[in-house]
Design a protein around this motif. Structure first.
Motif, short mmCIF file in Angstrom:
data_model
loop_
_atom_site.label_atom_id
_atom_site.label_comp_id
_atom_site.label_asym_id
_atom_site.label_seq_id
_atom_site.Cartn_x
_atom_site.Cartn_y
_atom_site.Cartn_z
N TRP A 1 -10.64 -17.80 89.70
CA TRP A 1 -9.67 -17.24 90.65
C TRP A 1 -10.27 -16.95 92.03
O TRP A 1 -9.68 -16.23 92.82
N ARG A 2 -11.39 -17.54 92.35
CA ARG A 2 -12.06 -17.20 93.62
C ARG A 2 -11.23 -17.58 94.84
O ARG A 2 -11.40 -17.01 95.91
N GLU A 3 -10.32 -18.53 94.70
CA GLU A 3 -9.49 -18.96 95.83
C GLU A 3 -8.18 -18.18 95.95
O GLU A 3 -7.37 -18.48 96.81
N LEU A 4 -8.00 -17.20 95.10
CA LEU A 4 -6.76 -16.42 95.15
C LEU A 4 -6.69 -15.58 96.42
O LEU A 4 -7.69 -15.02 96.87
N THR A 5 -5.49 -15.48 96.95
CA THR A 5 -5.20 -14.56 98.05
C THR A 5 -3.94 -13.79 97.66
O THR A 5 -3.24 -14.15 96.71
N ALA A 6 -3.64 -12.74 98.39
CA ALA A 6 -2.42 -11.98 98.12
C ALA A 6 -1.19 -12.86 98.23
O ALA A 6 -0.23 -12.73 97.44
N GLU A 7 -1.21 -13.79 99.17
CA GLU A 7 -0.08 -14.68 99.38
C GLU A 7 0.11 -15.63 98.18
O GLU A 7 1.24 -15.90 97.77
N ARG A 8 -0.98 -16.10 97.62
CA ARG A 8 -0.87 -17.01 96.49
C ARG A 8 -0.46 -16.27 95.22
O ARG A 8 0.26 -16.82 94.38
N GLU B 1 -8.75 -6.49 94.13
CA GLU B 1 -7.62 -7.12 94.80
C GLU B 1 -8.07 -8.45 95.41
O GLU B 1 -9.11 -8.52 96.06
N PRO B 2 -7.30 -9.53 95.24
CA PRO B 2 -7.64 -10.80 95.89
C PRO B 2 -7.47 -10.70 97.41
O PRO B 2 -6.57 -9.98 97.86
N PRO B 3 -8.29 -11.40 98.18
CA PRO B 3 -9.43 -12.23 97.74
C PRO B 3 -10.60 -11.36 97.31
O PRO B 3 -10.84 -10.30 97.87
#
Length: 210
Positions: free
Chosen positions: A58-65, A122-124
């Motif tokens: 999940w390293r590429e996760l952002t709040a938007e994703r 929390e992402p990222p």
């Protein structure tokens, strides 16, 4: 008399899917998570190992994703309406899921009094390490339910649990009313009520006084 309604999320509020699957779909990692799910199902990896591997993927996760995955997920119809009715009756509703809390907590905006999941940053994520003490297991649902009972002034005898699979069996075993929502063989013999379909309003109606 008030009641506390306890909802599982994966496979229950989300029909045929889970937060992990929806996040994997958003990141193009469905096959990787299917392999992990298969290994977890047969006991090759435990909850801690699963969470650690998921955290790496999940390293590429952002709040938007995360928001995109949440908004595009296959939710049952009527969730907001059910929770609104529960509140109107002076009762309480909470979600307890083994999925990541940054996904589960979004259900607070739909009307849940509480939403608990496995604790992740929390992402990222950046360089923040994963705290393995925050990982939930099936028996964690009972502990959290007991804390919620204390918070809301009810007892286990005044709880209703909704779930679909093995992770719900511990909770189903300690409450008087349980609803298997599109449930599998693990909950079939434990549940006091059963529902198959796409509308939470219909499952909830089974628990109302006749």
């Amino acid at each position: 008399m008030s009641r506390l309604h306890l909802f599982d999320m994966d496979g229950t509020l989300l029909r045929g899917s889970s937060a992990n699957v929806e996040l994997a779909r958003e990141l193009g990692l469905v096959e990787e998570f299917r392999e992990m799910d298969a290994r977890f199902a047969v006991g090759e990896i435990d909850s801690g190992a699963y969470a650690g591997q998921a955290y790496g993927l999940w390293r590429e996760l952002t709040a938007e994703r995360v928001a995109a995955a949440f908004d595009g997920a296959p939710w049952l119809a009527g969730i907001r309406e059910v929770w609104s009715d529960i509140r109107a009756r002076g009762e309480y509703c909470a979600v307890i899921s083994m999925s990541p809390d940054f996904f589960v907590r979004r259900l607070l905006e739909w009307g849940a009094h509480a939403a608990h999941g496995t604790r992740f940053p929390e992402p990222p994520f950046g360089d923040v390490p994963l705290d393995l003490t925050g990982i939930l297991r099936p028996e964690s649902k009972v502990l959290i339910a007991d804390r919620l009972c204390a918070d809301y002034g009810v007892t286990r005898a005044e709880c209703v649990a909704y779930g679909d699979s093995l992770s719900d069996t511990a909770l189903f075993g300690v409450v008087p009313v349980s609803v298997a929502v599109n449930g599998d063989h693990n909950v079939a013999a434990l549940a006091t009520l059963a529902y198959r379909g796409d509308d939470l309003r219909e499952a909830y109606a089974l628990t109302l006084p006749r």
